[in-house]
Motif scaffolding. Sequence first.
Motif, short mmCIF file in Angstrom:
data_model
loop_
_atom_site.label_atom_id
_atom_site.label_comp_id
_atom_site.label_asym_id
_atom_site.label_seq_id
_atom_site.Cartn_x
_atom_site.Cartn_y
_atom_site.Cartn_z
N ARG A 138 25.67 56.66 21.12
CA ARG A 138 25.66 56.41 22.56
C ARG A 138 24.23 56.38 23.10
O ARG A 138 23.91 55.54 23.96
N ALA A 139 23.40 57.28 22.59
CA ALA A 139 22.00 57.29 23.01
C ALA A 139 21.31 55.99 22.63
O ALA A 139 20.54 55.41 23.41
N LEU A 140 21.59 55.51 21.43
CA LEU A 140 20.97 54.27 20.95
C LEU A 140 21.35 53.09 21.84
O LEU A 140 20.49 52.31 22.28
N GLU A 145 20.28 49.47 26.74
CA GLU A 145 20.65 49.04 28.09
C GLU A 145 19.54 49.36 29.09
O GLU A 145 19.23 48.54 29.97
N GLU A 146 18.95 50.52 28.95
CA GLU A 146 17.88 50.92 29.87
C GLU A 146 16.65 50.03 29.72
O GLU A 146 15.90 49.83 30.68
N ARG A 147 16.46 49.47 28.53
CA ARG A 147 15.35 48.54 28.31
C ARG A 147 15.74 47.11 28.64
O ARG A 147 14.95 46.19 28.41
N THR A 148 16.94 46.92 29.13
CA THR A 148 17.51 45.61 29.49
C THR A 148 17.66 44.68 28.28
O THR A 148 17.73 43.46 28.45
N LEU A 149 17.68 45.25 27.08
CA LEU A 149 17.96 44.44 25.90
C LEU A 149 19.46 44.22 25.76
O LEU A 149 19.90 43.30 25.04
N LEU A 150 20.24 45.05 26.42
CA LEU A 150 21.69 44.88 26.53
C LEU A 150 22.06 45.01 27.98
O LEU A 150 21.53 45.88 28.69
N ASP A 151 22.98 44.17 28.43
CA ASP A 151 23.52 44.33 29.77
C ASP A 151 24.53 45.47 29.76
O ASP A 151 25.38 45.53 28.87
N PRO A 152 24.46 46.39 30.72
CA PRO A 152 25.46 47.46 30.78
C PRO A 152 26.86 46.86 30.90
O PRO A 152 27.11 46.04 31.79
N GLU A 160 29.93 45.17 18.66
CA GLU A 160 29.45 44.21 19.65
C GLU A 160 28.01 44.54 20.06
O GLU A 160 27.18 43.63 20.20
N ALA A 161 27.72 45.82 20.26
CA ALA A 161 26.36 46.21 20.62
C ALA A 161 25.37 45.83 19.53
O ALA A 161 24.27 45.34 19.81
N ALA A 162 25.75 46.05 18.27
CA ALA A 162 24.88 45.71 17.16
C ALA A 162 24.62 44.22 17.10
O ALA A 162 23.49 43.76 16.87
N ALA A 163 25.68 43.42 17.27
CA ALA A 163 25.52 41.97 17.20
C ALA A 163 24.64 41.45 18.33
O ALA A 163 23.77 40.59 18.12
N GLU A 164 24.85 41.96 19.56
CA GLU A 164 24.07 41.49 20.70
C GLU A 164 22.62 41.95 20.61
O GLU A 164 21.69 41.17 20.87
N ALA A 165 22.41 43.20 20.24
CA ALA A 165 21.04 43.70 20.12
C ALA A 165 20.30 43.04 18.97
O ALA A 165 19.08 42.83 19.02
N GLY A 166 21.03 42.68 17.92
CA GLY A 166 20.40 42.04 16.77
C GLY A 166 19.80 40.69 17.09
O GLY A 166 18.84 40.25 16.44
N PRO A 213 11.16 43.07 21.55
CA PRO A 213 12.17 42.01 21.43
C PRO A 213 11.54 40.66 21.18
O PRO A 213 10.38 40.40 21.52
N VAL A 214 12.31 39.79 20.57
CA VAL A 214 11.90 38.40 20.36
C VAL A 214 12.40 37.60 21.54
O VAL A 214 13.59 37.54 21.81
#
Length: 223
Positions: A138-140, A145-152, A160-166, A213-214
């Motif tokens: 959850r922390a990861l 999300e806090e870095r805006t690399l994932l939308d909350p 899903e989180a792994a695929a989107e962050a990847g 991020p890229v």
Amino acid sequence: MATWGEIVVLAGGAPVTTPRDAARDAARDELVKADYHRHDPSIQERVVNWVLDRIDDALGALAGGGTTGTTGLVLFLVVALVIGAALWWRLGAPKRAARTDLGVFAGAGPRSAAEHRAEAERHAAAGRWAEAVREQMRALVRGLEERTLLDPRPGRTADEAAAEAGRALPEHAAALVAAARVFDDIAYGERTADQAAHQLLRDLDRTLERARPVLAPAAGGAA
């Protein structure tokens, strides 16, 4: 004198003697054609029929049809185990199938990444590794999300989180997928949590905090 199967009658009525082997091969080639087997039961139907026959045999044995009650009970249990194994193989582990319906934050209140990390450390210090792994994942995700690399997004699964962050962090895509798999296996009861699992997620969380991020190329850019 030619035997039956060695004589072929021509359209004009004149018999022609055919060698036995050639006649047998011709008949076999004809019978294996698909037209003769369109209504044959499928492999799945044959398996089902076999299982039903075994159940019938076991029930007959339980009724005393030629075997002792103990033997019949053993047969029935064997058949039941075979059916259970087949269903397990066909449908998959129920808890693993349920993972797509449960998000990383299911059952957790709104917390920051730092709060989840602190909670993970408290569980780890007490040797509660399953809880530590859950909070660390959850922390990861919250950190991303806090870095805006994932939308909350409520209900997002670890996969899903792994695929989107990847996609934003391609250098860490494989590590993210591996972390999601560890989380799933532990969170849904298929693997015993341990310190190594928690450490893997903890190390990845720290690495991602420093990862850049890229950026996707702008649309309509120069060729």
